[in-house]
Design an enzyme around this catalytic site. Structure first.
Site, short mmCIF file in Angstrom:
data_model
loop_
_atom_site.label_atom_id
_atom_site.label_comp_id
_atom_site.label_asym_id
_atom_site.label_seq_id
_atom_site.Cartn_x
_atom_site.Cartn_y
_atom_site.Cartn_z
N ASP A 1 8.75 11.87 11.63
CA ASP A 1 8.02 10.84 12.38
C ASP A 1 8.36 9.44 11.86
O ASP A 1 7.48 8.62 11.64
CB ASP A 1 6.51 11.11 12.27
N LEU B 1 -8.47 -0.44 6.57
CA LEU B 1 -7.11 -0.98 6.72
C LEU B 1 -6.46 -0.51 8.02
O LEU B 1 -5.55 -1.16 8.55
CB LEU B 1 -6.23 -0.53 5.55
N ASP C 1 11.41 15.58 -17.65
CA ASP C 1 11.17 16.85 -16.97
C ASP C 1 12.41 17.74 -16.97
O ASP C 1 12.46 18.77 -16.30
CB ASP C 1 10.67 16.63 -15.52
N ASP D 1 -14.44 15.17 -19.61
CA ASP D 1 -15.91 15.25 -19.60
C ASP D 1 -16.55 13.97 -20.16
O ASP D 1 -17.75 13.87 -20.30
CB ASP D 1 -16.42 16.49 -20.35
N ASP E 1 2.88 8.13 5.82
CA ASP E 1 2.47 9.15 6.79
C ASP E 1 3.39 10.37 6.83
O ASP E 1 4.30 10.46 7.65
CB ASP E 1 2.31 8.54 8.19
N LYS F 1 9.17 5.85 12.18
CA LYS F 1 8.98 4.82 13.21
C LYS F 1 8.44 3.57 12.52
O LYS F 1 8.01 3.63 11.35
CB LYS F 1 8.00 5.29 14.29
N ASN G 1 5.18 3.55 10.66
CA ASN G 1 5.09 4.28 9.38
C ASN G 1 5.88 3.63 8.26
O ASN G 1 6.06 4.22 7.20
CB ASN G 1 5.54 5.74 9.57
N VAL H 1 -8.15 4.73 7.00
CA VAL H 1 -7.63 4.34 5.69
C VAL H 1 -8.39 3.11 5.25
O VAL H 1 -8.48 2.13 6.01
CB VAL H 1 -6.11 4.07 5.74
N THR I 1 7.31 11.10 17.81
CA THR I 1 6.83 10.03 18.68
C THR I 1 7.90 9.76 19.74
O THR I 1 9.07 9.58 19.39
CB THR I 1 6.55 8.75 17.85
N LYS J 1 -7.14 7.25 2.12
CA LYS J 1 -7.21 7.87 3.44
C LYS J 1 -8.40 8.83 3.43
O LYS J 1 -8.51 9.68 2.56
CB LYS J 1 -5.91 8.63 3.74
N GLU K 1 10.16 8.19 -14.72
CA GLU K 1 10.77 8.32 -16.05
C GLU K 1 11.46 7.02 -16.43
O GLU K 1 11.39 6.56 -17.57
CB GLU K 1 11.79 9.47 -16.07
P1 AMP Z 1 -1.95 6.93 8.85
O1 AMP Z 1 -3.13 7.81 9.09
O2 AMP Z 1 -1.19 7.32 7.61
O3 AMP Z 1 -1.09 6.78 10.07
O4 AMP Z 1 -2.54 5.46 8.54
C1 AMP Z 1 -3.25 4.72 9.52
C2 AMP Z 1 -3.08 3.24 9.28
O5 AMP Z 1 -3.68 2.85 8.05
C3 AMP Z 1 -1.63 2.80 9.16
O6 AMP Z 1 -1.07 2.55 10.40
C4 AMP Z 1 -1.74 1.54 8.30
O7 AMP Z 1 -2.05 0.43 9.11
C5 AMP Z 1 -2.91 1.85 7.40
N1 AMP Z 1 -2.42 2.40 6.13
C6 AMP Z 1 -2.03 3.67 5.88
N2 AMP Z 1 -1.63 3.82 4.61
C7 AMP Z 1 -1.75 2.60 4.03
C8 AMP Z 1 -1.47 2.08 2.71
N3 AMP Z 1 -0.99 2.88 1.75
N4 AMP Z 1 -1.71 0.77 2.49
C9 AMP Z 1 -2.19 -0.02 3.48
N5 AMP Z 1 -2.47 0.38 4.71
C10 AMP Z 1 -2.27 1.69 5.01
#
Ligand code: AMP
Length: 482
Positions: free
Chosen positions: A161, A44, A391, A427, A181, A163, A166, A52, A200, A67, A400
């Site tokens: 971060d 992705l 909780d 198990d 992120d 942006k 994210n 990811v 950034t 990830k 919840e």
């Molecule tokens: P990151 O390492 O968290 O910056 O993720 C790298 C890239 O993976 C991001 O810029 C997204 O394009 C993609 N990505 C990260 N998390 C997700 C997620 N939960 N669902 C879909 N794509 C994701």
């Protein structure tokens, strides 16, 4: 209220040594190979720590983003600590606009973080495609970002971060934003300061450059995001890093020109309050959430019948034993699909008037009064609050709420019960033991194994000291008749 407080304290005291459920409880390190649980599909995206990929849970068929952090990139103990800190922060978070973490796993080669999947891409790509958003679309996005930020700052977490890259969009065709992120997020106690220049460049706040800052740096980044959403361009762009930093330090940006002609005064006021170079006078997340531009933004229409059935589910929410409570909490936090959550999320947000990502008793009273009028007393609403707040935090948090508000037939479907049973039966021998319950439910407080054995006793029909699937199912199905 005074009377209610006494009751509440008594309840907490009674519960202190028993099983209490909290956000992130079920986000455990997986012990079996992740490849037994998930089918790995296409990539992705990739970030500073790894790739990811798209993954499908073999049993529930739920789609996830995983990830994968290659251990070769973890060059020293400090990097490892940073990555584990990211996991630690994210597992605690329970908010509709923050990417949810389900599991993490480690093998010889990699670390794996299993997360909620967003298929709509990054907000950055959406802007790159369409130039900029309409003012009302931008307000809908910013409202969600401020709501997530109110929640984080209340938990003393600074993201550092924020942006467009994210901000992920849940799926194409909607603008449900999920903040992702947490690689450089950190905890910060009120009154303390941070000193590492990190983030950034185009989004970085002047006080971060000066190396003395707190959570207000996130509001500055929100100002930059809002600016881009409305105008399609960056507020500070000097062409080189040095010049950009200089513009940021001086707070030199413009809200005039063709892109800004049609933008309302309220939007410009909010942007300038966010891009205030003085962090002391800069607006807070809560103030931004309550600013006129945000409060007057469009909210989705919620079907009256859904509002009513949800209120009835919450009113009748009652689990007779703690194991039922744990299973419901597990299903609502781990096994609900996005579509199952979405409509309820709109209701959750409409009740959460302060945008804190959780519901307090006053907000619950307002909601119940709207639906039930005076037929429900405040005392009765108080006991609903106690039942739903599993909780004992004093608030109804997102999971919840979902647990209580969801239609029981959907929540307790055969497939969900099977998946939950499998997760409890670690198990995989077809029986849940006291030891397995202890593993999944033990929180911060150590509780003797005999307490878990007692939970089993209440459900164990054949007296073998364990729970098989048929006993498990009977226990949960009995809730549907309540
Ligand atoms: P990151 O390492 O968290 O910056 O993720 C790298 C890239 O993976 C991001 O810029 C997204 O394009 C993609 N990505 C990260 N998390 C997700 C997620 N939960 N669902 C879909 N794509 C994701």
């Amino acid at each position: 209220m005074g009377c209610g407080t006494v009751k509440r304290n008594t309840l907490i005291a009674q519960n202190r040594k028993s099983v209490i459920l909290f956000s992130g409880q079920f986000v455990k390190g997986l012990e079996e190979s992740i490849f037994n649980l998930y089918d790995f599909k296409e990539e992705l995206g990739s970030g500073s720590y790894g790739r990811v990929v798209y993954g499908v849970h073999k049993q529930t068929l739920e789609k996830r983003a995983i990830k994968i952090i290659n251990k070769l990139t973890i060059v020293n103990e400090e990097t490892r600590k940073k990555i584990m800190a990211e996991v630690e922060i994210q597992r605690k978070l329970d908010h509709p606009n923050i990417i949810k973490v389900y599991e993490f796993h480690e093998d010889e080669f990699n670390l794996y973080l299993v997360m909620e999947l967003c298929t709509g891409g990054e907000l950055l790509d959406a802007i790159a495609r369409i130039g900029c958003l309409s003012e009302s679309q931008a307000a809908v996005c910013m409202k969600q970002i401020f709501s997530a930020l109110c929640y984080l700052h209340n938990m003393n977490i600074v993201h550092r971060d924020l942006k467009l890259e994210n901000m992920l969009i849940e799926k194409q065709g909607n603008i449900n934003i999920k903040l992702a992120d947490f690689g450089i997020a950190t905890e910060l106690k009120p009154g303390n300061k941070l000193s590492q220049m990190i983030g950034t460049i185009n989004y970085i706040a002047p006080e971060v450059i000066r190396k003395k800052y707190d959570n207000k740096c996130d509001l500055w980044s929100c100002g930059v995001i809002m600016y881009i959403l409305l105008s399609g361009s960056l507020p500070f762009n000097g062409g080189s890093k040095k010049k950009t930093l200089s513009l940021i330090m001086k707070g030199e940006y413009t809200l005039t020109g063709p892109n800004w002609e049609m933008i309302t005064r309220e939007a410009k006021i909010l942007a300038s309050k966010l891009l205030d170079t003085n962090p002391k006078t800069r607006i807070t997340a809560k103030e931004a959430f309550n600013s006129p531009w945000i409060t007057s933004s469009k909210t989705p229409n919620i079907r009256g019948s859904l509002l009513e059935s949800t209120a009835n589910n919450i009113k009748n929410f009652q689990e007779t034993n703690k194991l039922q409570r744990a299973v419901i909490r597990f299903i609502s936090s781990q096994l609900l699909s996005q579509s199952e959550r979405n409509e309820l999320t709109f209701i959750f947000k409409s009740i959460d008037k302060h945008g804190e990502g959780k519901i307090n008793e006053q907000e619950l009273i307002q909601y119940c009064k709207k639906i039930f009028g005076n037929s429900l007393s405040e005392e009765e609403i108080h006991s609903i609050m106690i039942r739903v707040d599993t909780d004992n935090s004093g608030y109804i948090d997102y999971s919840e709420f979902l647990a209580a508000a969801m239609d029981k037939k959907k929540l307790l479907s055969e497939a969900k019960l099977e998946a939950a049973f499998k997760a409890f039966d670690r198990d995989d021998n077809g029986k849940i033991t006291a030891q397995e319950l202890k593993y999944l439910l033990e929180a911060h407080i150590k509780i003797d194994i005999s307490a878990y054995a007692k939970l089993i006793e209440q459900v164990d029909q054949n007296g073998d000291g364990m729970i098989d699937f048929s006993e498990f199912k009977d226990m949960m199905i009995s809730l549907m008749t309540k």
